[in-house]
Design a protein around this motif. Structure first.
Motif, mmCIF file in Angstrom:
data_model
loop_
_atom_site.group_PDB
_atom_site.id
_atom_site.type_symbol
_atom_site.label_atom_id
_atom_site.label_comp_id
_atom_site.label_asym_id
_atom_site.label_seq_id
_atom_site.Cartn_x
_atom_site.Cartn_y
_atom_site.Cartn_z
ATOM 1 N N ILE A 126 2.103 1.892 -3.503
ATOM 2 C CA ILE A 126 1.381 2.540 -4.320
ATOM 3 C C ILE A 126 1.254 4.266 -3.998
ATOM 4 C CG2 ILE A 126 -0.993 2.659 -5.174
ATOM 5 C CD1 ILE A 126 -1.050 -0.277 -4.371
ATOM 6 N N SER B 19 -0.123 -6.186 -7.384
ATOM 7 C CA SER B 19 -0.597 -7.463 -7.341
ATOM 8 C C SER B 19 0.083 -8.477 -7.985
ATOM 9 C CB SER B 19 -1.896 -7.372 -7.770
ATOM 10 O OG SER B 19 -2.171 -7.383 -9.063
ATOM 11 N N LEU C 156 -2.435 5.252 -10.038
ATOM 12 C CA LEU C 156 -2.908 4.418 -8.956
ATOM 13 C C LEU C 156 -3.105 2.979 -9.606
ATOM 14 C CD1 LEU C 156 -3.695 3.832 -6.331
ATOM 15 C CD2 LEU C 156 -6.127 4.953 -6.879
ATOM 16 N N SER C 157 -3.932 3.132 -10.694
ATOM 17 C CA SER C 157 -4.485 1.718 -11.471
ATOM 18 C C SER C 157 -3.288 0.711 -11.651
ATOM 19 C CB SER C 157 -5.334 2.041 -12.425
ATOM 20 O OG SER C 157 -5.748 0.538 -13.000
ATOM 21 N N ASN D 12 -1.229 -0.419 -8.809
ATOM 22 C CA ASN D 12 -1.922 -1.338 -7.944
ATOM 23 C C ASN D 12 -1.889 -2.692 -8.707
ATOM 24 O OD1 ASN D 12 -3.919 -2.282 -5.967
ATOM 25 N ND2 ASN D 12 -5.252 -2.356 -7.977
ATOM 26 N N GLU D 13 -1.917 -2.734 -9.958
ATOM 27 C CA GLU D 13 -1.713 -3.884 -11.097
ATOM 28 C C GLU D 13 -0.415 -4.612 -10.794
ATOM 29 O OE1 GLU D 13 -4.869 -3.414 -14.500
ATOM 30 O OE2 GLU D 13 -2.902 -3.821 -15.056
ATOM 31 N N ALA E 296 -7.540 5.938 -3.161
ATOM 32 C CA ALA E 296 -8.177 6.069 -4.319
ATOM 33 C C ALA E 296 -8.957 7.168 -4.484
ATOM 34 C CB ALA E 296 -9.146 4.838 -4.414
ATOM 35 N N SER F 190 -6.051 1.965 1.116
ATOM 36 C CA SER F 190 -5.931 2.200 -0.356
ATOM 37 C C SER F 190 -7.383 2.915 -0.640
ATOM 38 C CB SER F 190 -5.965 0.947 -1.303
ATOM 39 O OG SER F 190 -4.767 0.517 -1.233
ATOM 40 N N PHE G 202 0.813 -1.100 -0.080
ATOM 41 C CA PHE G 202 0.121 -0.056 -0.103
ATOM 42 C C PHE G 202 1.072 1.268 -0.091
ATOM 43 C CE2 PHE G 202 -3.952 -2.328 0.341
ATOM 44 C CZ PHE G 202 -3.571 -3.124 1.366
#
Lengths: 61, 98
Positions: free
Chosen positions: A18, B71, B63-64, B67-68, B49, B45, A15
């Motif tokens: 990001i 993951s 951000l997207s 995030n990808e 967001a 998050s 987190f």
């Protein structure tokens, strides 16, 4: 066991990564982006995350 | 996410789907709806967001993407527990992270 703990640490760190990425993006931020701007931002973000994660935990992610 | 993805792929047309695939929302059948304040500590998050949404522009894209990418690393961490090479493996290892 260590791997599992590392995973837990990484999970919380993700987190932060990001968030750091978004913060770092402020320098290149575009309010009304073209499609190229979007594609470039996307690639930049993925590279940024890859570099940051590799620096933090090069062996056991 | 299947239905939103279907919308984006078929737009501006629509794809006819069955009641089995995508049942119509039936509030009477559902009975109760409960609403709760989201746990912002548990889900950090969420605030991120919203902030990205307010910033707009390329921020949501970043951000997207971040995030990808993240993951992928999370999946990798789980794969590592079962991987052939163990902790010395990397996400580009052809044996473990296919």
């Amino acid at each position: 066991m260590e791997l599992f703990l590392d995973e837990k640490l990484s999970y919380l760190e993700m987190f932060k990564v990001i968030g750091e990425c978004c913060e770092a993006h402020k320098d290149n931020f575009v309010l009304s982006p073209s499609l190229d701007d979007i594609v470039d931002s996307d690639s930049w973000a993925r590279r940024y995350v890859a570099e940051v994660v590799d620096k933090k935990a090069p062996l056991a992610v | 996410m299947k239905l939103p993805i279907l919308y984006t792929m078929s737009w501006p047309e629509r794809v006819r789907t069955s009641e089995q695939a995508f049942p119509k929302l039936d509030l009477i059948k559902m009975g109760d709806l409960t609403f709760k304040e989201p746990d912002r500590k548990k889900y950090p998050s969420l605030d991120l967001a919203y902030a990205a949404g307010r910033a707009g522009g390329t921020m949501t894209c970043v951000l997207s993407a971040a995030n990808e990418k993240v993951s992928i690393y999370l999946d990798y961490a789980v794969d590592q527990l079962y991987s052939y090479c163990g902790p010395n493996c990397t996400p580009s290892c052809p044996y473990c992270f296919a």
